[in-house]
Design an enzyme around this catalytic site. Structure first.
Site, PDB file in Angstrom:
ATOM      1  N   ASP A 127       0.865  -1.173   0.000  1.00 40.27           N
ATOM      2  CA  ASP A 127       0.000   0.000   0.000  1.00 40.27           C
ATOM      3  C   ASP A 127       0.908   1.232   0.000  1.00 40.27           C
ATOM      4  O   ASP A 127       1.861   1.298   0.784  1.00 40.27           O
ATOM      5  CB  ASP A 127      -0.888  -0.029   1.251  1.00 40.27           C
ATOM      6  CG  ASP A 127      -1.846   1.154   1.334  1.00 40.27           C
ATOM      7  OD1 ASP A 127      -1.948   1.908   0.348  1.00 40.27           O
ATOM      8  OD2 ASP A 127      -2.470   1.319   2.388  1.00 40.27           O
ATOM      9  N   CYS A 130       1.320   3.100   3.417  1.00 34.07           N
ATOM     10  CA  CYS A 130       1.791   2.326   4.566  1.00 34.07           C
ATOM     11  C   CYS A 130       3.239   2.668   4.887  1.00 34.07           C
ATOM     12  O   CYS A 130       4.119   2.579   4.017  1.00 34.07           O
ATOM     13  CB  CYS A 130       1.622   0.844   4.238  1.00 34.07           C
ATOM     14  SG  CYS A 130       2.733  -0.282   5.069  1.00 34.07           S
ATOM     15  N   CYS A 133       5.648  -0.164   4.354  1.00 31.76           N
ATOM     16  CA  CYS A 133       5.770  -0.445   2.920  1.00 31.76           C
ATOM     17  C   CYS A 133       6.771   0.532   2.299  1.00 31.76           C
ATOM     18  O   CYS A 133       7.580   0.151   1.446  1.00 31.76           O
ATOM     19  CB  CYS A 133       4.419  -0.297   2.226  1.00 31.76           C
ATOM     20  SG  CYS A 133       3.169  -1.485   2.752  1.00 31.76           S
ATOM     21  N   ARG A 157      -5.237  -0.533   1.983  1.00 32.54           N
ATOM     22  CA  ARG A 157      -5.790  -0.936   3.281  1.00 32.54           C
ATOM     23  C   ARG A 157      -7.140  -0.294   3.600  1.00 32.54           C
ATOM     24  O   ARG A 157      -7.949  -0.865   4.326  1.00 32.54           O
ATOM     25  CB  ARG A 157      -4.806  -0.573   4.397  1.00 32.54           C
ATOM     26  CG  ARG A 157      -3.467  -1.258   4.311  1.00 32.54           C
ATOM     27  CD  ARG A 157      -2.498  -0.664   5.311  1.00 32.54           C
ATOM     28  NE  ARG A 157      -2.249   0.748   5.069  1.00 32.54           N
ATOM     29  CZ  ARG A 157      -1.776   1.607   5.969  1.00 32.54           C
ATOM     30  NH1 ARG A 157      -1.490   1.168   7.182  1.00 32.54           N
ATOM     31  NH2 ARG A 157      -1.567   2.869   5.661  1.00 32.54           N
TER      32      ARG A 157
END
Length: 240
Positions: A127, A130, A133, A157
């Site tokens: 994502d 994130c 991430c 998400r």
């Protein structure tokens, strides 16, 4: 002669009756009934099949893997373990197969950062909003240098109607997807024309495969690590 004719008629009738009642088409479609019950609690059943435990059905849904009694009356959300096999997680084993099939299905729609000397390949549900991430992607060269190819699937998400969904779709719709991924995970906006990128299909696969957060790292055997792993630590896990 007349008795023989009557007997022949009776035998034919009996054969028809037995065939009718033993035919699968004549049996109640329990799977359809179970699917209908699950819809009432907000779950869409993708596949219903016997579980490793006799009397219990294993149901693959749009929200993960669950179990029901054979009549669909009882619903179980949890993990199944085989004690005699050393506490093998049978639920995770089934989810691993779902992930393997999903990776094969979407192999042509991933954004891939290949290692020049590939030793391992991981699939990451990611994502662009994130934090971990972003951290993982900032080390993409380190993963690649260790021989780890990273291929991304989208998992916004916040869901299908979120800004995060639109943001990650722009990455997939970009002419240079790799550059767009790096731009987005650096905190910058990516502008791209809309396209038919399978973001929702990726997201649905993640939900069905047990993804609850990002990054979610899937190994080639279908096993999954929920969360970020530094390059060296991930290499150790892969080489075990």
């Amino acid at each position: 002669m007349k008795i023989m004719k009557i007997s022949a008629v009776l035998i034919t009738a009996l054969v028809l009756i037995v065939t009718t009642f033993s035919s699968p088409a004549a049996e109640p479609d329990l799977n359809s009934a179970i699917k209908a019950k699950l819809l009432r609690i907000g779950l869409t059943a993708i596949k219903v099949e016997p579980s490793p435990l006799p009397g219990l059905l294993q149901v693959q849904t749009n929200r993960g893997l669950f179990y029901t009694s054979e009549d669909g009356k009882y619903f179980i959300a949890g993990r199944m373990f085989d004690i005699d096999a050393g506490m093998v997680n049978m639920t995770e084993k089934a989810l691993a197969n779902i992930r393997i099939d999903g990776v094969k299905e979407f192999k042509d729609s991933m954004i891939v950062f290949p290692a020049e000397n590939e030793k391992y390949k991981i699939t990451v549900f990611t994502d662009t909003t994130c934090g971990y991430c972003k951290k993982m992607h900032s080390q993409i060269d380190e993963y690649n240098d260790l021989g780890i190819t990273v291929q991304y699937l989208a998992f916004p998400r916040s869901g299908a109607n979120s800004q995060g969904f639109s943001d990650i779709k722009a990455v997939w719709c970009s002419a240079d997807q790799q550059k767009a991924m790096t731009t987005a995970k650096s905190g910058n906006r990516v502008n791209a024309e809309s396209c038919d990128a399978p973001i929702l299909a990726h997201y649905n696969l993640g939900q069905a495969a047990g993804v609850t957060g990002t990054p979610a790292i899937v190994f080639e055997d279908g096993s999954m690590i929920p969360g970020y792993k530094p390059p060296q630590a991930l290499l150790q896990d892969l080489s075990r």
